[in-house]
Scaffold this motif. Structure first.
Motif, PDB file in Angstrom:
ATOM      1  N   SER A 188      34.931  -4.345  -8.506  1.00  0.00           N
ATOM      2  CA  SER A 188      34.915  -2.919  -8.130  1.00  0.00           C
ATOM      3  C   SER A 188      35.463  -2.035  -9.241  1.00  0.00           C
ATOM      4  CB  SER A 188      35.756  -2.700  -6.867  1.00  0.00           C
ATOM      5  OG  SER A 188      35.701  -1.343  -6.505  1.00  0.00           O
ATOM      6  N   ARG A 198      27.264  -2.402   4.528  1.00  0.00           N
ATOM      7  CA  ARG A 198      28.469  -3.236   4.682  1.00  0.00           C
ATOM      8  C   ARG A 198      29.114  -3.430   3.323  1.00  0.00           C
ATOM      9  NH1 ARG A 198      27.544  -8.598   7.666  1.00  0.00           N
ATOM     10  NH2 ARG A 198      29.809  -8.580   7.689  1.00  0.00           N
ATOM     11  N   SER A 199      30.433  -3.292   3.322  1.00  0.00           N
ATOM     12  CA  SER A 199      31.130  -3.413   2.036  1.00  0.00           C
ATOM     13  C   SER A 199      31.309  -4.880   1.667  1.00  0.00           C
ATOM     14  CB  SER A 199      32.510  -2.752   2.128  1.00  0.00           C
ATOM     15  OG  SER A 199      33.396  -3.593   2.819  1.00  0.00           O
ATOM     16  N   ASP A 213      30.092  -7.265  -5.178  1.00  0.00           N
ATOM     17  CA  ASP A 213      30.514  -5.880  -5.407  1.00  0.00           C
ATOM     18  C   ASP A 213      31.256  -5.428  -4.147  1.00  0.00           C
ATOM     19  OD1 ASP A 213      30.702  -3.355  -6.471  1.00  0.00           O
ATOM     20  OD2 ASP A 213      28.707  -2.721  -5.821  1.00  0.00           O
ATOM     21  N   VAL A 214      32.141  -4.446  -4.272  1.00  0.00           N
ATOM     22  CA  VAL A 214      32.889  -3.974  -3.094  1.00  0.00           C
ATOM     23  C   VAL A 214      32.156  -2.810  -2.426  1.00  0.00           C
ATOM     24  CG1 VAL A 214      35.023  -2.858  -2.339  1.00  0.00           C
ATOM     25  CG2 VAL A 214      35.128  -4.800  -3.896  1.00  0.00           C
ATOM     26  N   VAL A 215      31.823  -1.794  -3.214  1.00  0.00           N
ATOM     27  CA  VAL A 215      31.213  -0.597  -2.616  1.00  0.00           C
ATOM     28  C   VAL A 215      29.706  -0.779  -2.548  1.00  0.00           C
ATOM     29  CG1 VAL A 215      30.988   1.910  -2.777  1.00  0.00           C
ATOM     30  CG2 VAL A 215      33.082   0.794  -3.567  1.00  0.00           C
ATOM     31  N   MET A 216      29.225  -0.985  -1.326  1.00  0.00           N
ATOM     32  CA  MET A 216      27.775  -1.145  -1.125  1.00  0.00           C
ATOM     33  C   MET A 216      27.402  -0.407   0.155  1.00  0.00           C
ATOM     34  SD  MET A 216      27.018  -5.133  -2.070  1.00  0.00           S
ATOM     35  CE  MET A 216      28.090  -5.851  -0.843  1.00  0.00           C
ATOM     36  N   GLU A 259      34.113  -6.545   3.703  1.00  0.00           N
ATOM     37  CA  GLU A 259      33.690  -7.024   5.038  1.00  0.00           C
ATOM     38  C   GLU A 259      32.900  -8.324   4.897  1.00  0.00           C
ATOM     39  OE1 GLU A 259      32.131  -3.771   7.861  1.00  0.00           O
ATOM     40  OE2 GLU A 259      32.191  -2.805   5.897  1.00  0.00           O
ATOM     41  N   PRO A 278      40.263  -1.591  -3.989  1.00  0.00           N
ATOM     42  CA  PRO A 278      40.146  -1.279  -2.562  1.00  0.00           C
ATOM     43  C   PRO A 278      41.525  -1.327  -1.896  1.00  0.00           C
ATOM     44  CG  PRO A 278      39.005  -3.329  -3.130  1.00  0.00           C
ATOM     45  CD  PRO A 278      39.729  -2.879  -4.348  1.00  0.00           C
ATOM     46  N   ASN A 299      22.261  -7.010  -1.090  1.00  0.00           N
ATOM     47  CA  ASN A 299      23.179  -6.415  -0.109  1.00  0.00           C
ATOM     48  C   ASN A 299      23.802  -7.524   0.746  1.00  0.00           C
ATOM     49  OD1 ASN A 299      21.192  -7.110   1.854  1.00  0.00           O
ATOM     50  ND2 ASN A 299      20.093  -5.210   1.335  1.00  0.00           N
TER      51      ASN A 299
END
Lengths: 168, 529
Positions: B491, B469-470, B463-466, B473, B495, B444
């Protein structure tokens, strides 16, 4: 907008202007800023300057009213240009009974010759000059007249519009 | 004696739009603007009694003749009502005596308080006549009711469309789950085979790669469906597509099956998704496998036909491609076929009929159809697809990992890999290490920040979607602290572009390993410059 560019484009305009489905209901008075915002957003999508969009909208409005359920009221107001303009204020006074918050304008036929009508428009709203030109053009379309409309003079909150009719 | 009030003709007309002046014999002398503005028989010289009948306010019900009534009513408050004999016009008012006869001070009384059909205008009514606002208000009320009625109809239609869409979406969702399950089954079957063969089964490896490619395409179709992408299917050559996927289709079958293909469409192209076609055929084959517990043979053949599916007219040229799949075991009866394709019948998502019904939905969406027939020994499934005029592109070449360019780097690049899917993270670390990178895992954003505090890295691959916190970010924060680090985002969805920096690289999931390799090499090479 709906007729020209379809429901998807209109949905975009509604999103851009924060207009919800309950905001535009017949016989409900809504703010001028909403009207202008809708026309500005529509103008962008139609690729027209705002003033031109206002004129197109005015002209279209007459056609829309005539084709909608408001057609009989249009017929009742008059079936020729002079009668219609002369009766507009009376029609508007009746409309105000149903819509007390409506700020209706006043139209007076100042001069009448066979080929030219001079109409005095009074309103406490500003910025709708080209919209009124569109409305008068729309009326000519509806009443089988051709010609042109131009501003003949301005003073305070009154504007004189000259309607030049293509008559022999 | 001087009259108390002198009234001009124009004022009279403004107050009493339908006034009529008559002489002592009730012959019309003058009329008001209501009559002047339209063609009527009420003109000077006309006899009033011939034009109108009379009614006035008396309770005895005995109406005297007009010749007697009008003089009697003159200068009294009694109401005079006249009915036009030839038109539906009613007038009402009072009678004044005049030097030369009588003034009938009349106004129009609307026959009905509905505007339509009466031919009346606002100017037919005097300025103080309450009929104008009444008629206008009633007109507006009627318009509003008509609009409300239309709105209710539109709403009901929209609701019905929404329900239908929901139903279609649910069915489509079930089909996709079903298809994905089929692909997973193929992958599992071939992974087992690969493990048994010690990694030497090339056919299984190819089947797994093809299955993942098809799943990836399925995701693309989903994106198209959900509006994430607007992709129109380009025409694909039918025979070539089936032939090049034959090994993949065969991989869905155990060893005691044979699969043959006879292509006869001579380069005909159809406008369908390549993956859609392959997975529909996969469904048919998986279904056939279920009907043949002891194995058997399946034949796919294609040909052109003038004869369309049922309900389509016959054409002069061969405008249909027919894909026929025949298997030689256990036929099914007509009732079973009907139930199989009946959209009203219930279908279990794991049942054979479910796959065939999804195939028919797909075929119909392309303008074609599917027909299932029972043979004396076996079943025949006929897929009709309309031939497109356009010629499709070439079948993509399957790229194997053996053919990929190895990253050319001056020294070992240090890559921090951030991925919350632990299995994906492990696999990526292993692949990158095999490719010569010094790869460090982080599950993460917080772990990534910790790792960056302890070590230096050349590349952040995140990875973008986590959760919490993305990756976007994280990338902003990392770049702020380590401006020289290369950023690569991964991703499944693009995004919001406004959040991305133009120099960041973006990789689409599921990852194409060769592309990942090339992107890492390019990023590292740029850092070295």
């Amino acid at each position: 907008m709906l007729d020209r560019l379809g429901p998807a484009a209109w949905a975009k305009v509604e999103r851009e202007t924060n207009t919800g489905p309950a905001d535009l209901i017949s016989l409900c008075v809504y703010d001028d800023s909403k009207t202008i915002a809708l026309i500005s957003a529509s103008a962008t999508h139609l690729g027209l300057p705002v003033e031109e969009a206002l004129r197109v909208f005015g002209r279209y409005w007459v056609r829309f009213a005539e084709l909608s359920s408001f057609g009989p009221i249009m017929d009742f107001t008059g079936q020729d240009l002079v009668t219609f303009i002369n009766n507009l204020d009376r029609m508007h006074r009746s409309v105000v009974l149903a819509m007390p918050d409506a700020r209706v304008p006043s139209f007076t036929l100042m001069e009448e010759t066979r080929k030219r009508l001079l109409v005095r428009y009074r309103s406490d709203r500003t910025g709708l000059e080209t919209f009124v030109i569109g409305l008068l053009e729309g009326l000519m379309d509806r009443l089988n007249e051709t010609g042109s409309v131009e501003v003949a003079g301005r003073a305070g909150n009154t504007i004189d519009f000259a309607i030049h009719l293509d008559r022999d | 004696m001087q009259p108390a009030v002198t009234i001009r003709e124009s004022q009279l007309g403004a107050l009493f739009r339908a006034y009529i002046k008559v002489d002592a014999e009730l012959v019309v002398i003058a009329v008001g603007p209501f009559f002047l503005s339209r063609e009527t028989e009420v003109v000077p010289g006309a006899q009033l009694t011939e034009l109108f009948s009379l009614r006035y306010d008396r309770e005895d019900g005995q109406a005297p003749p007009m010749e007697a009534a009008i003089p009697a009513m003159a200068d009294t408050p009694e109401r005079l009502e006249l009915f036009c004999k030839s038109k539906n016009i009613r007038l009402a008012g009072i009678v004044f005596s005049a030097d030369d006869g009588f003034l009938l001070a009349l106004n129009i009384v609307p026959e009905d308080f509905i505007i339509e059909g009466q031919g009346l205008h606002i100017s037919d009514f005097s300025q103080i006549d309450a009929s104008v606002p009444a008629l206008t208000l009633i007109g507006m009320q009627r318009a509003l009711l008509a609009e409300a009625r239309q709105a209710a109809i539109d709403l009901a239609n929209a609701q019905s469309e929404a329900l239908e869409l929901l139903d279609r979406t649910q069915r489509l969702g079930s089909y996709i789950v079903h298809d994905l399950t089929n692909y997973l089954s193929i992958i599992r079957l071939n992974v087992a085979n690969l493990a048994r063969s010690g990694g030497s089964a090339d056919a299984s490896r190819s089947a797994i790669e093809a299955a993942t490619r098809h799943v990836s395409d399925l995701v693309l179709s989903l994106e198209r469906l959900t509006g994430h992408r607007n992709v129109e299917a380009t025409p694909i050559p039918v025979d070539e597509t089936i032939r090049s996927n034959l090994a993949f289709l065969a991989a869905a079958l155990p060893a005691d099956f044979t699969l043959d293909f006879i292509g006869g469409t001579a380069g005909a192209a159809v406008r369908v998704g390549r993956t859609e076609l392959v997975h529909m055929l996969t469904n048919v084959i998986v279904h056939a496998r279920g009907a043949m517990p002891d194995g058997g043979s399946i034949t796919i053949s294609t040909y052109r036909s003038n004869e369309g599916p049922e309900g389509h007219s016959k054409t002069s040229q061969g405008e249909w491609t027919v894909i026929k799949v025949i298997h030689d075991r256990r036929g099914i009866d007509d009732e079973a076929v009907r139930l199989m394709l009946d959209p009203q019948a219930l279908a279990r998502p794991d049942g054979a009929e479910f796959a065939l019904r999804s195939m028919r939905t797909w075929a119909r969406s392309t303008g074609g159809d599917v027909k299932i027939s029972s043979l004396p020994a076996g079943t025949e499934i006929c897929i009709h697809l309309p031939i497109s005029d356009e010629v499709g592109g070439a079948e993509p070449v399957l790229v194997t990992t053996a053919g990929l360019a190895k990253p050319q780097t001056a020294r070992t690049a240090r890559v921090l890999v951030v991925e919350d899917e632990i299995h994906a993270l492990d696999a990526m670390i292993e692949i990158l290490r095999r490719e010569g990178y010094a790869a460090t895992p982080a599950a993460n954003a917080a772990q990534a920040i910790e790792a960056l505090a302890d070590d230096d890295f050349d590349i952040l691959l995140t990875d973008v979607v986590m959760p919490e916190r993305s990756g976007v970010e994280l990338a902003h924060e990392v770049e702020a602290r380590h401006p020289r680090i290369g950023i690569i985002l991964m991703s499944g969805y693009l995004p919001d572009e406004s959040l991305l920096r133009p120099h960041w690289r973006m990789l689409r999931k599921p990852l194409d390993i060769s592309l990942l390799s090339q992107t890492l090499a390019a990023t590292h090479a740029k850092l070295a410059v």
